[in-house]
Motif scaffolding. Structure first.
Motif, PDB file in Angstrom:
ATOM      1  N   ARG A 153      -7.638   5.252   5.334  1.00  0.00           N
ATOM      2  CA  ARG A 153      -7.122   4.909   3.847  1.00  0.00           C
ATOM      3  C   ARG A 153      -7.455   3.542   4.165  1.00  0.00           C
ATOM      4  O   ARG A 153      -7.739   2.655   3.073  1.00  0.00           O
ATOM      5  CB  ARG A 153      -5.989   5.302   2.983  1.00  0.00           C
ATOM      6  CG  ARG A 153      -6.635   6.736   2.493  1.00  0.00           C
ATOM      7  CD  ARG A 153      -4.911   7.226   2.401  1.00  0.00           C
ATOM      8  NE  ARG A 153      -5.329   8.675   1.724  1.00  0.00           N
ATOM      9  CZ  ARG A 153      -6.707  10.168   1.848  1.00  0.00           C
ATOM     10  NH1 ARG A 153      -6.669   9.700   3.566  1.00  0.00           N
ATOM     11  NH2 ARG A 153      -6.648  11.240   1.532  1.00  0.00           N
ATOM     12  N   SER A 181     -10.432   0.552   2.073  1.00  0.00           N
ATOM     13  CA  SER A 181      -9.340  -1.057   0.952  1.00  0.00           C
ATOM     14  C   SER A 181      -9.093   0.469  -0.173  1.00  0.00           C
ATOM     15  O   SER A 181      -9.227   0.000  -1.264  1.00  0.00           O
ATOM     16  CB  SER A 181     -10.429  -1.508   0.712  1.00  0.00           C
ATOM     17  OG  SER A 181     -11.334  -2.187   1.833  1.00  0.00           O
ATOM     18  N   TRP A 182      -8.216   1.287  -0.067  1.00  0.00           N
ATOM     19  CA  TRP A 182      -7.686   2.384  -0.219  1.00  0.00           C
ATOM     20  C   TRP A 182      -6.125   1.858  -1.166  1.00  0.00           C
ATOM     21  O   TRP A 182      -6.000   0.590  -1.120  1.00  0.00           O
ATOM     22  CB  TRP A 182      -7.413   3.340  -0.138  1.00  0.00           C
ATOM     23  CG  TRP A 182      -6.227   4.325  -0.872  1.00  0.00           C
ATOM     24  CD1 TRP A 182      -6.700   5.592  -1.546  1.00  0.00           C
ATOM     25  CD2 TRP A 182      -4.744   4.514  -0.883  1.00  0.00           C
ATOM     26  NE1 TRP A 182      -6.398   6.349  -2.035  1.00  0.00           N
ATOM     27  CE2 TRP A 182      -4.736   5.870  -1.542  1.00  0.00           C
ATOM     28  CE3 TRP A 182      -4.052   4.229  -0.676  1.00  0.00           C
ATOM     29  CZ2 TRP A 182      -3.708   5.947  -2.441  1.00  0.00           C
ATOM     30  CZ3 TRP A 182      -2.309   4.526  -1.148  1.00  0.00           C
ATOM     31  CH2 TRP A 182      -2.475   5.199  -1.924  1.00  0.00           C
ATOM     32  N   THR A 183      -6.453   1.852  -2.329  1.00  0.00           N
ATOM     33  CA  THR A 183      -5.225   1.529  -3.670  1.00  0.00           C
ATOM     34  C   THR A 183      -4.924   2.461  -4.329  1.00  0.00           C
ATOM     35  O   THR A 183      -5.365   3.813  -4.504  1.00  0.00           O
ATOM     36  CB  THR A 183      -5.526   0.910  -4.349  1.00  0.00           C
ATOM     37  OG1 THR A 183      -6.287   0.971  -5.709  1.00  0.00           O
ATOM     38  CG2 THR A 183      -6.235   0.021  -3.730  1.00  0.00           C
ATOM     39  N   SER A 184      -3.752   2.379  -4.862  1.00  0.00           N
ATOM     40  CA  SER A 184      -3.019   3.648  -5.330  1.00  0.00           C
ATOM     41  C   SER A 184      -3.587   4.074  -7.048  1.00  0.00           C
ATOM     42  O   SER A 184      -3.524   5.082  -8.006  1.00  0.00           O
ATOM     43  CB  SER A 184      -1.959   4.023  -5.841  1.00  0.00           C
ATOM     44  OG  SER A 184      -1.458   3.068  -6.286  1.00  0.00           O
ATOM     45  N   THR A 185      -3.661   2.941  -7.549  1.00  0.00           N
ATOM     46  CA  THR A 185      -3.853   2.778  -8.851  1.00  0.00           C
ATOM     47  C   THR A 185      -5.989   3.607  -9.029  1.00  0.00           C
ATOM     48  O   THR A 185      -6.277   4.098  -9.994  1.00  0.00           O
ATOM     49  CB  THR A 185      -4.249   1.442  -9.374  1.00  0.00           C
ATOM     50  OG1 THR A 185      -5.273   1.026  -8.531  1.00  0.00           O
ATOM     51  CG2 THR A 185      -3.497   1.171  -9.829  1.00  0.00           C
ATOM     52  N   GLU A 186      -6.366   2.901  -7.170  1.00  0.00           N
ATOM     53  CA  GLU A 186      -8.066   4.221  -8.142  1.00  0.00           C
ATOM     54  C   GLU A 186      -7.664   5.564  -7.738  1.00  0.00           C
ATOM     55  O   GLU A 186      -8.407   6.155  -7.679  1.00  0.00           O
ATOM     56  CB  GLU A 186      -8.582   3.366  -6.954  1.00  0.00           C
ATOM     57  CG  GLU A 186      -9.449   2.071  -6.829  1.00  0.00           C
ATOM     58  CD  GLU A 186      -9.702   0.605  -5.940  1.00  0.00           C
ATOM     59  OE1 GLU A 186      -9.458   1.819  -5.029  1.00  0.00           O
ATOM     60  OE2 GLU A 186     -10.453  -0.318  -6.240  1.00  0.00           O
ATOM     61  N   ALA A 187      -7.308   5.737  -6.812  1.00  0.00           N
ATOM     62  CA  ALA A 187      -6.655   7.440  -6.304  1.00  0.00           C
ATOM     63  C   ALA A 187      -6.453   7.770  -7.368  1.00  0.00           C
ATOM     64  O   ALA A 187      -5.766   9.288  -7.525  1.00  0.00           O
ATOM     65  CB  ALA A 187      -5.438   7.251  -5.355  1.00  0.00           C
ATOM     66  N   GLY A 188      -5.843   7.691  -8.890  1.00  0.00           N
ATOM     67  CA  GLY A 188      -5.235   8.004  -9.894  1.00  0.00           C
ATOM     68  C   GLY A 188      -3.903   8.151  -9.845  1.00  0.00           C
ATOM     69  O   GLY A 188      -3.728   8.755 -11.156  1.00  0.00           O
TER      70      GLY A 188
END
Length: 226
Positions: free
Chosen positions: A210, A214-221
């Motif tokens: 992740r 460049s994972w973000t929690s907002t992009e993950a829903g």
């Protein structure tokens, strides 16, 4: 001729409490029991500790002080893994430490320092605060070197009873029976150390992936935390 007792100080109190807990469990390490071990009155201990909760905190801090630090050149994930495995090694010699950790109402400075060090390792690897936040939740008690088995399936010790139980399970719970009878270690006790390392590596692999994405929690829903 009178015998001069060694001067009572905090380190002696902690030593005695740890010895009692190692022998008989955390609950046995009461202020009274420690005082009896040291040949003093319980009130003498309160000159050094506010209460038993403070004693347990001091005991836990003593064990955590022995945790080996990772190599300064280690990558962030190797550093996190090394720190957690070293914590597991230090605490595994004292069975009572798990109960101590799970029952603490307030984090001691050394407990906070351990958590801070894990986060610092991740920040040093470039992980975002968002990912570090979720990683710490995912690690949960694993950051202390242990985890919980949820509703483990009981296995009868007697071979005939075990075979009968498997036969009864075969129709109702076929996936459980398939795993229990065909896995490479079928019929053998689990290696707790290997299982712990396996689960920790899965988590670190997922966190690393992740980070690379460049994972973000907002992009993950997920809704941002307030």
């Amino acid at each position: 001729m009178s015998t001069v007792r060694p001067r009572l100080h905090l380190e002696r109190i902690i030593d005695a409490a740890i010895a009692i807990a190692d022998e008989s469990g955390l609950d046995a390490a009461s202020m009274r029991a420690v005082a009896e071990r040291l040949g003093v009155t319980p009130m003498a201990l309160y000159k050094h500790l506010a209460d038993r909760a403070a004693l347990v905190d001091a005991m836990l801090d003593r064990i955590l002080a022995d945790v080996r630090r990772p190599a300064p050149t280690a990558s962030w994930d190797d550093a996190v893994r090394s720190r957690i495995m070293a914590t597991r090694a230090a605490l595994s010699s004292h069975a009572w430490t798990r109960q101590a950790i799970e029952t603490r109402e307030h984090a001691t400075p050394r407990v906070l320092a351990h958590m801070d060090a894990l986060m610092a390792d991740m920040f040093a690897g470039g992980l975002s605060a968002d990912l570090v936040h979720h990683a710490m939740h995912a690690l949960s008690t694993r950051m202390w070197g242990f985890t919980r088995d949820v509703l483990p399936t009981p296995v009868p010790p007697d071979p005939r009873e075990r075979a009968a139980a498997m036969a009864a399970f075969a129709t109702t719970y076929p996936a459980i029976v398939r795993m229990a009878t065909t896995a490479p270690h079928a019929g053998q006790a689990c290696d707790d150390d290997a299982e712990f390392a396996f689960a920790l590596d899965l988590l670190l692999d997922g966190i690393r992936r992740r980070h690379e994405q460049s994972w973000t929690s907002t992009e993950a829903g997920d809704e941002p935390r307030r």
